[in-house]
Motif scaffolding. Structure first.
Motif, PDB file in Angstrom:
ATOM      1  N   GLN A   1      -9.484   9.539  -9.244  1.00 46.38           N
ATOM      2  CA  GLN A   1     -10.489   9.210  -8.030  1.00 46.38           C
ATOM      3  C   GLN A   1      -9.721   8.027  -7.277  1.00 46.38           C
ATOM      4  O   GLN A   1      -9.211   6.958  -7.958  1.00 46.38           O
ATOM      5  CB  GLN A   1     -12.040   8.637  -8.551  1.00 46.38           C
ATOM      6  N   VAL A   2      -9.997   8.227  -5.883  1.00 48.26           N
ATOM      7  CA  VAL A   2      -9.501   7.285  -5.275  1.00 48.26           C
ATOM      8  C   VAL A   2     -10.113   5.931  -5.303  1.00 48.26           C
ATOM      9  O   VAL A   2     -11.142   5.885  -4.983  1.00 48.26           O
ATOM     10  CB  VAL A   2      -9.127   7.630  -3.520  1.00 48.26           C
ATOM     11  N   ALA A   3      -9.493   4.860  -5.827  1.00 46.20           N
ATOM     12  CA  ALA A   3     -10.187   3.532  -5.891  1.00 46.20           C
ATOM     13  C   ALA A   3      -9.647   2.640  -4.855  1.00 46.20           C
ATOM     14  O   ALA A   3     -10.672   1.803  -4.381  1.00 46.20           O
ATOM     15  CB  ALA A   3      -9.511   3.005  -7.296  1.00 46.20           C
ATOM     16  N   LYS A   4      -8.708   2.845  -4.044  1.00 44.45           N
ATOM     17  CA  LYS A   4      -8.279   1.658  -3.081  1.00 44.45           C
ATOM     18  C   LYS A   4      -7.271   2.642  -2.043  1.00 44.45           C
ATOM     19  O   LYS A   4      -6.195   3.283  -2.694  1.00 44.45           O
ATOM     20  CB  LYS A   4      -7.893   0.545  -3.329  1.00 44.45           C
ATOM     21  N   VAL A   5      -7.204   2.423  -0.733  1.00 45.84           N
ATOM     22  CA  VAL A   5      -6.253   2.502  -0.046  1.00 45.84           C
ATOM     23  C   VAL A   5      -5.726   1.370   0.644  1.00 45.84           C
ATOM     24  O   VAL A   5      -6.417   0.566   1.322  1.00 45.84           O
ATOM     25  CB  VAL A   5      -6.796   3.575   1.295  1.00 45.84           C
ATOM     26  N   THR A   6      -4.482   1.208   0.867  1.00 48.08           N
ATOM     27  CA  THR A   6      -4.063  -0.153   1.054  1.00 48.08           C
ATOM     28  C   THR A   6      -2.482  -0.110   1.285  1.00 48.08           C
ATOM     29  O   THR A   6      -1.751   0.983   1.059  1.00 48.08           O
ATOM     30  CB  THR A   6      -4.114  -1.017  -0.001  1.00 48.08           C
ATOM     31  N   ARG A   7      -1.764  -1.010   1.636  1.00 49.39           N
ATOM     32  CA  ARG A   7      -0.409  -1.301   2.196  1.00 49.39           C
ATOM     33  C   ARG A   7       0.236  -2.318   1.256  1.00 49.39           C
ATOM     34  O   ARG A   7       1.371  -2.537   1.059  1.00 49.39           O
ATOM     35  CB  ARG A   7      -0.249  -1.388   3.536  1.00 49.39           C
ATOM     36  N   ASN A   8      -0.613  -3.251   0.480  1.00 45.83           N
ATOM     37  CA  ASN A   8      -0.228  -4.338   0.054  1.00 45.83           C
ATOM     38  C   ASN A   8       0.426  -4.047  -1.195  1.00 45.83           C
ATOM     39  O   ASN A   8       0.268  -3.132  -2.028  1.00 45.83           O
ATOM     40  CB  ASN A   8      -1.519  -5.317  -0.705  1.00 45.83           C
ATOM     41  N   ASN A   9       1.587  -4.469  -1.591  1.00 50.60           N
ATOM     42  CA  ASN A   9       2.356  -4.245  -2.879  1.00 50.60           C
ATOM     43  C   ASN A   9       1.650  -4.692  -3.946  1.00 50.60           C
ATOM     44  O   ASN A   9       1.888  -4.065  -4.999  1.00 50.60           O
ATOM     45  CB  ASN A   9       3.777  -5.127  -2.819  1.00 50.60           C
ATOM     46  N   VAL A  10       0.749  -5.689  -4.034  1.00 48.97           N
ATOM     47  CA  VAL A  10       0.126  -5.930  -5.314  1.00 48.97           C
ATOM     48  C   VAL A  10      -1.539  -5.687  -4.951  1.00 48.97           C
ATOM     49  O   VAL A  10      -1.906  -5.971  -3.867  1.00 48.97           O
ATOM     50  CB  VAL A  10       0.248  -7.585  -5.443  1.00 48.97           C
ATOM     51  N   VAL A  11      -1.952  -4.890  -5.992  1.00 50.46           N
ATOM     52  CA  VAL A  11      -3.351  -4.400  -5.744  1.00 50.46           C
ATOM     53  C   VAL A  11      -4.231  -4.716  -6.974  1.00 50.46           C
ATOM     54  O   VAL A  11      -3.763  -4.419  -8.109  1.00 50.46           O
ATOM     55  CB  VAL A  11      -3.335  -2.946  -5.448  1.00 50.46           C
ATOM     56  N   THR A  12      -5.554  -5.187  -6.842  1.00 51.45           N
ATOM     57  CA  THR A  12      -6.341  -5.103  -7.904  1.00 51.45           C
ATOM     58  C   THR A  12      -7.653  -4.357  -7.741  1.00 51.45           C
ATOM     59  O   THR A  12      -8.058  -4.349  -6.724  1.00 51.45           O
ATOM     60  CB  THR A  12      -6.959  -6.671  -8.068  1.00 51.45           C
ATOM     61  N   ILE A  13      -7.715  -3.668  -8.788  1.00 50.52           N
ATOM     62  CA  ILE A  13      -8.699  -2.721  -8.670  1.00 50.52           C
ATOM     63  C   ILE A  13     -10.133  -3.310  -9.552  1.00 50.52           C
ATOM     64  O   ILE A  13      -9.725  -3.755 -10.753  1.00 50.52           O
ATOM     65  CB  ILE A  13      -8.828  -1.387  -9.519  1.00 50.52           C
ATOM     66  N   TYR A  14     -11.222  -3.279  -8.990  1.00 52.93           N
ATOM     67  CA  TYR A  14     -12.338  -3.972  -9.751  1.00 52.93           C
ATOM     68  C   TYR A  14     -13.236  -2.955 -10.333  1.00 52.93           C
ATOM     69  O   TYR A  14     -13.168  -1.765  -9.987  1.00 52.93           O
ATOM     70  CB  TYR A  14     -13.232  -5.197  -8.842  1.00 52.93           C
TER      71      TYR A  14
END
Length: 519
Positions: free
Chosen positions: A36-49
């Protein structure tokens, strides 16, 4: 696309793309958790909560305009014994009544491997003290808001004699010396295995009407930090926004194995002493994916001014800074000036410095001591935008009441003594500096203790068309400059390899008392 899993907690996971881009990927990408898509971003560092504890997950990434995906990585979240909600302890969260007692009660009641949750709302509070083996989660929409009433803040004494008379006990600290200061909104003393996480905000509530008024005047005690950690081990601070700090925003002192990941550190450009993260006499520090916009240095690495530095001889060492964006402020990454205990093995990469006065800055002076050894500063793959002077090493920094005395500013070769600091092993590579203004770089070591081993390679510097003159460094008897080249004075074993400076006024490189020049 490739990535690595950096941290896993009971409720979150942080990943980092494996690329050569500074802070941001070339294109937006999706992070999938259990398909499931948890986040769409361009940041190299990503946190999923919002994960569940003690559960196995699969994670992968995919560029939006690409059908290929990364490899799947599997991880299991940490166990979590219990969740305690501060509202169950009486917290109101309306921003009008004090919720300190309720929050503190929840923390003190939390068993090992438990989690204290601050849910959506605004929680007015005086200082909260952390304990070991717990998670504090400030959830999305929640703000921990600091009181502005000084008399409501406990004081951390600077020095306390021990009962056996053999030593002193240190708690309070102000700019590298043991002094009485107010406890911080979040304070950790001798705690370990602590996680501070979430998408909420820690707001010091400082302004020029309260904490920032007469900033250089001690009133009752010195101003608090926003987060202060003293003698702590294995601490993760992840995701939260920290803002409007009364002074230094995040200050770990005599800590080891600490991580600051995906924070937003926000203070007004004109706010006094509101440095972002200041590790002082700390070992094994990771600063990853942090976004800074502050009123002083974004990151300032320290090890005590004189008293504690010389007495305890505890350096700051093994500090990694990566994929972080430093905006505004006096310096992006700063070493010193309180460095009497020494600083070694600092590594910075894949960062963006934007509109800071200086980029990578070393500042020290006579009197910092023979243990004040700066040894090993490595920076590569850095992008600087509109940084006034990208590179500074200043051994004549005119701080403190005696900072403008002849002992500090003299360019004569003075005797090497217990007050003589050392700077060695500076390595900068693959750095692009756009729209600089004052000077490409300014390195000035002591004549009695020259800077040893400077390596500059693959560095490109351009100046802004409307560049304005200013001082390249804070030292006595220095003229303002504009579009100046590199000045390197009192150094030995200097290597210049593929360094270009466009639109320079005057000489691209000026050397004074430089031994073993390689170019």
């Amino acid at each position: 696309m490739k990535f690595e899993i950096i941290t896993v907690t009971s409720r979150s996971v942080t990943i980092e793309l494996a690329n050569n881009q500074c802070v941001y990927a070339v294109k937006d990408f999706e992070v999938y958790v259990n398909n499931q898509v948890a986040k769409v971003t361009r940041n190299n560092v990503v946190t999923i909560y919002d994960l569940e504890p003690n559960k196995e997950y699969e994670v992968y990434v995919k560029a939006l305009d690409d059908t290929t995906t990364s490899n799947i990585k599997v991880f299991r979240t940490n166990q979590e014994y219990v969740t305690l909600n501060v509202k169950d302890f009486g917290a109101v969260g309306n921003g009008e009544v004090y919720d300190t007692a309720a929050i503190q009660a929840a923390i003190l009641s939390c068993p090992a491997n438990g989690r204290v949750v601050i849910p959506e709302g605004k929680y007015l509070s005086t200082p909260i003290f952390l304990k070991s083996n717990m998670t504090l989660e400030i959830q999305k929409g929640a703000t921990l808001l600091g009181s502005t009433v000084r008399e409501h803040y406990p004081i951390l004494p600077g020095l306390t004699e021990t009962n056996d008379g053999t030593d002193e006990f240190y708690l309070g600290s102000w700019e590298g010396d043991p002094m009485d200061c107010f406890a911080s909104l979040l304070t950790g003393i001798n705690v370990e295995n602590v996680i501070i996480t979430g998408e909420g905000t820690i707001d010091g509530n400082a302004s020029f009407e309260n904490w920032w008024e007469d900033a250089k005047v001690k009133r009752i005690a010195w101003r608090p930090r926003l987060l202060f950690l003293r003698d702590c081990k294995n601490v993760l601070v992840e995701g939260v926004t920290v803002q409007n700090s009364p002074s230094w925003t995040v200050h770990p002192l005599f800590c080891q194995d600490i991580k600051f990941i995906n924070l937003n550190v926000i203070n007004p450009k004109d706010s006094p002493n509101t440095d972002g993260i200041n590790p002082e006499s700390c070992k094994n520090v990771l600063i990853l994916g942090v976004d800074f916009s502050v009123g002083d240095d974004c990151i300032a690495i320290k090890s005590g001014k004189i008293y504690l530095g010389r007495k305890l001889k505890t350096p700051s060492e093994n500090i990694i800074i990566r994929n972080s964006h430093m905006k505004f402020g006096h310096g992006a990454i700063v070493i010193g000036s309180e460095m009497a205990g020494g600083i070694k093995n600092i590594v910075a990469s894949q960062c963006i410095f934007e509109e800071t006065d200086r980029g990578i800055r070393v500042k020290t002076r006579r009197g910092r001591g023979k243990d004040g050894i700066i040894n090993g500063l490595f920076a590569e793959n850095i992008l600087m935008k509109k940084v006034l002077t990208p590179f500074v090493i200043n051994a004549f920094y005119f701080c403190d009441p005696d900072g403008k005395t002849e002992y500090v500013w003299s360019k004569e070769k003075l005797p090497v003594d217990d007050g003589t600091p050392t700077i060695r092993n500076i390595y900068y590579k693959d750095i692009k500096c756009e729209d600089s203004e004052v000077a490409a770089g300014f390195f000035y070591g002591l004549p009695e203790r020259k800077i040893e081993n400077i390596h500059l390679e693959n560095i490109e510097i351009t100046f802004a068309e409307d560049a304005k003159e200013d001082f390249p460094a804070m030292m006595s008897f220095l003229d303002k400059q504009v579009k100046a080249g590199f000045f390197i004075g009192n150094a030995t074993n200097v290597t210049i390899k593929n360094v270009s400076i466009d639109d320079v006024i005057g000489e691209a490189f000026t050397y004074v008392e430089v031994d073993q020049l390689n170019n």
